[in-house]
Design a protein around this motif. Structure first.
Motif, mmCIF file in Angstrom:
data_model
loop_
_atom_site.group_PDB
_atom_site.id
_atom_site.type_symbol
_atom_site.label_atom_id
_atom_site.label_comp_id
_atom_site.label_asym_id
_atom_site.label_seq_id
_atom_site.Cartn_x
_atom_site.Cartn_y
_atom_site.Cartn_z
ATOM 1 N N ILE A 42 -8.557 10.791 3.419
ATOM 2 C CA ILE A 42 -9.437 9.789 2.676
ATOM 3 C C ILE A 42 -9.961 10.692 1.522
ATOM 4 N N SER A 43 -10.305 11.837 1.993
ATOM 5 C CA SER A 43 -11.085 12.756 0.793
ATOM 6 C C SER A 43 -10.129 12.753 -0.419
ATOM 7 N N ARG A 44 -8.804 13.276 -0.084
ATOM 8 C CA ARG A 44 -7.976 13.500 -1.228
ATOM 9 C C ARG A 44 -7.758 12.158 -2.038
ATOM 10 N N ALA A 45 -7.756 10.971 -1.379
ATOM 11 C CA ALA A 45 -7.694 9.821 -1.947
ATOM 12 C C ALA A 45 -8.793 9.488 -3.038
ATOM 13 N N ILE A 46 -10.136 9.711 -2.400
ATOM 14 C CA ILE A 46 -11.186 9.640 -3.102
ATOM 15 C C ILE A 46 -11.229 10.612 -4.441
ATOM 16 N N ASP A 47 -10.962 12.015 -4.339
ATOM 17 C CA ASP A 47 -10.695 12.957 -5.430
ATOM 18 C C ASP A 47 -9.861 12.297 -6.386
ATOM 19 N N LEU A 69 -5.054 2.941 -12.358
ATOM 20 C CA LEU A 69 -4.897 3.340 -11.018
ATOM 21 C C LEU A 69 -4.188 2.472 -10.210
ATOM 22 N N ASP A 70 -3.261 3.019 -9.381
ATOM 23 C CA ASP A 70 -2.201 1.938 -8.685
ATOM 24 C C ASP A 70 -2.638 2.408 -7.136
ATOM 25 N N ILE A 71 -2.687 1.411 -6.537
ATOM 26 C CA ILE A 71 -3.257 1.410 -5.119
ATOM 27 C C ILE A 71 -2.190 2.191 -4.289
ATOM 28 N N GLN A 72 -0.850 2.201 -4.554
ATOM 29 C CA GLN A 72 0.242 2.690 -3.833
ATOM 30 C C GLN A 72 0.061 4.263 -3.931
ATOM 31 N N THR A 73 -0.128 4.772 -5.111
ATOM 32 C CA THR A 73 -0.496 6.241 -5.465
ATOM 33 C C THR A 73 -1.581 6.493 -4.782
ATOM 34 N N ILE A 74 -2.738 5.911 -4.964
ATOM 35 C CA ILE A 74 -3.980 6.385 -4.231
ATOM 36 C C ILE A 74 -3.885 6.480 -2.838
ATOM 37 N N ALA A 75 -3.109 5.307 -2.050
ATOM 38 C CA ALA A 75 -3.085 5.287 -0.850
ATOM 39 C C ALA A 75 -2.072 6.625 -0.277
ATOM 40 N N GLY A 76 -1.066 7.205 -1.215
ATOM 41 C CA GLY A 76 -0.100 8.089 -0.871
ATOM 42 C C GLY A 76 -1.053 9.383 -0.617
ATOM 43 N N GLU A 77 -2.032 9.744 -1.365
ATOM 44 C CA GLU A 77 -2.888 10.709 -0.967
ATOM 45 C C GLU A 77 -3.573 10.862 0.590
ATOM 46 N N CYS A 102 -1.699 9.485 2.840
ATOM 47 C CA CYS A 102 -0.365 9.278 3.816
ATOM 48 C C CYS A 102 -0.384 8.005 4.460
ATOM 49 N N VAL A 103 -0.715 6.803 3.996
ATOM 50 C CA VAL A 103 -0.652 5.519 4.568
ATOM 51 C C VAL A 103 -0.256 4.578 3.441
ATOM 52 N N SER A 104 0.077 3.294 3.875
ATOM 53 C CA SER A 104 0.572 2.489 2.781
ATOM 54 C C SER A 104 -0.822 1.707 2.146
ATOM 55 N N GLY A 105 -0.517 1.255 0.955
ATOM 56 C CA GLY A 105 -1.556 0.579 0.264
ATOM 57 C C GLY A 105 -2.386 -0.247 1.113
ATOM 58 N N PHE A 106 -1.555 -1.163 1.780
ATOM 59 C CA PHE A 106 -2.141 -2.217 2.518
ATOM 60 C C PHE A 106 -3.105 -1.503 3.941
ATOM 61 N N TYR A 107 -2.699 -0.843 4.477
ATOM 62 C CA TYR A 107 -3.582 -0.078 5.470
ATOM 63 C C TYR A 107 -4.813 0.643 4.900
ATOM 64 N N PHE A 108 -4.427 1.479 3.805
ATOM 65 C CA PHE A 108 -5.563 2.174 3.103
ATOM 66 C C PHE A 108 -6.715 1.122 2.705
ATOM 67 N N GLN A 109 -6.408 0.016 2.178
ATOM 68 C CA GLN A 109 -7.387 -0.843 1.654
ATOM 69 C C GLN A 109 -8.132 -1.441 3.002
ATOM 70 N N LYS A 110 -7.582 -1.494 4.008
ATOM 71 C CA LYS A 110 -8.387 -2.165 5.217
ATOM 72 C C LYS A 110 -9.264 -0.738 5.676
ATOM 73 N N ILE A 111 -8.723 0.219 5.942
ATOM 74 C CA ILE A 111 -9.309 1.501 6.287
ATOM 75 C C ILE A 111 -10.511 1.593 5.446
ATOM 76 N N PHE A 112 -10.229 2.029 4.143
ATOM 77 C CA PHE A 112 -11.518 1.839 3.112
ATOM 78 C C PHE A 112 -12.633 1.173 3.422
ATOM 79 N N CYS A 113 -12.244 -0.305 3.261
ATOM 80 C CA CYS A 113 -13.319 -1.309 3.300
ATOM 81 C C CYS A 113 -13.978 -1.412 4.700
ATOM 82 N N ALA A 114 -13.512 -0.963 5.847
ATOM 83 C CA ALA A 114 -13.929 -0.802 7.060
ATOM 84 C C ALA A 114 -14.902 0.532 7.177
ATOM 85 N N ASN A 133 2.580 -5.030 -1.940
ATOM 86 C CA ASN A 133 2.662 -3.853 -2.431
ATOM 87 C C ASN A 133 1.348 -3.156 -3.495
ATOM 88 N N GLY A 134 0.439 -4.260 -3.461
ATOM 89 C CA GLY A 134 -0.794 -3.799 -4.301
ATOM 90 C C GLY A 134 -1.960 -4.662 -3.626
#
Length: 279
Positions: A8-13, A23-31, A33-45, A184-185
């Motif tokens: 999560i810290s890498r994604a924020i950086d 900024l593409d959500i798939q690239t951010i989430a790749g930092e 190591c989760v999918s864009g779908f799950y990263f957005q749910k995790i980040f918001c929670a 995908n986004g």
């Protein structure tokens, strides 16, 4: 979920380093190591706001800092931070800061600042969260699907349910499931569904989806909706998953299962199903 906080810290950086770029959500989430779908749910929670809101607020904060220096042109700043026109930039800027971009250039203007996120390890948890790991065979659901934006889904999905239950379709699809189907986004599909009975015809405007066999983490929710469901959901993403060492996320979907109506709100029963696999 080893390396959760580091990911999560890498994604924020990454977001901070590329705020002036697309900024593409798939690239951010790749930092992380989760999918864009799950990263957005995790980040918001975890954070209480969406990825899109974070990026927008950080850009408007930096834009104000540049304008308050008195040297930058409004048009140049608008383009730098991803706005197609001075008008769209001015509307967003004014909503956020309470003053126009041109007014921000004047000395003494009162502006708002949204600080970058920093991951800090704190002592949390210590609360009980009931769950079970179970294997489920493949099954098929039938229902109505609508596309949503991750940034506004918390407001729009309840309206989707309300509209559905008041419509003629509400008598056809009772709503045993609420299924998030990852995209995908920023966009994803949400389905109000029941178990599909193959001897029945699929009604107009409805469709079927096959949910594959697999391992699921099932979290019971007891109490009034939607608050109980949202509270358990926050615990799953902020406490259970980061501490889970034996399993990782699988599939690009998750399911809400709703039990029959209860006489008392406190007796309402529902579940959240998260697809997982062994590490």
């Amino acid at each position: 979920m080893n390396g959760w906080s580091e990911g999560i810290s890498r994604a924020i950086d990454y977001m901070e380093e590329h705020l002036t770029e697309d900024l593409d959500i798939q690239t951010i989430a790749g930092e992380a190591c989760v999918s864009g779908f799950y990263f957005q749910k995790i980040f918001c929670a975890l954070c209480g706001f969406t990825v899109g809101e974070y990026i927008r607020n950080r850009r408007l904060t930096l834009a104000a800092q540049e304008l308050s220096s008195g040297k930058a042109r409004v048009l140049d700043v608008a383009l730098k931070y991803g706005y197609d026109s001075p008008d769209s930039f001015a509307r967003a800027f004014t909503r956020f800061h309470g003053v126009s971009p041109s007014a921000a250039r004047e000395k003494g203007s009162q502006l708002r600042s949204f600080a970058p996120l920093k991951i800090k390890l704190t002592l949390e948890g210590g609360t009980m969260l009931e769950y079970r790991i179970t294997e489920k065979a493949q099954f098929t659901v039938m229902g109505l699907t609508r596309q949503f934006n991750m940034d506004t889904s918390y407001q729009e999905i309840p309206r989707f349910w309300s509209e559905h239950m008041k419509s003629e379709q509400g008598a056809v699809v009772c709503g045993m499931y609420g299924i998030c189907l990852g995209g995908n986004g920023k966009l994803f599909n949400y389905m109000i569904a029941d178990n599909y009975l193959p001897w029945n015809e699929v009604p107009p405007h409805c469709e079927t989806r096959v949910i594959p066999a697999g391992t699921w983490a099932v979290f019971p929710c007891r109490g009034p909706l939607p608050q109980t469901l949202q509270d358990v959901n926050t615990q799953i993403w902020s406490e259970w998953l980061p501490a889970c060492k034996a399993y990782r996320l699988a599939g690009n979907y998750n399911i809400e299962m709703y039990g029959p109506p209860a006489e008392k709100l406190e007796d309402t029963y529902s579940e959240i199903w998260i697809p997982i696999e062994k590490v």
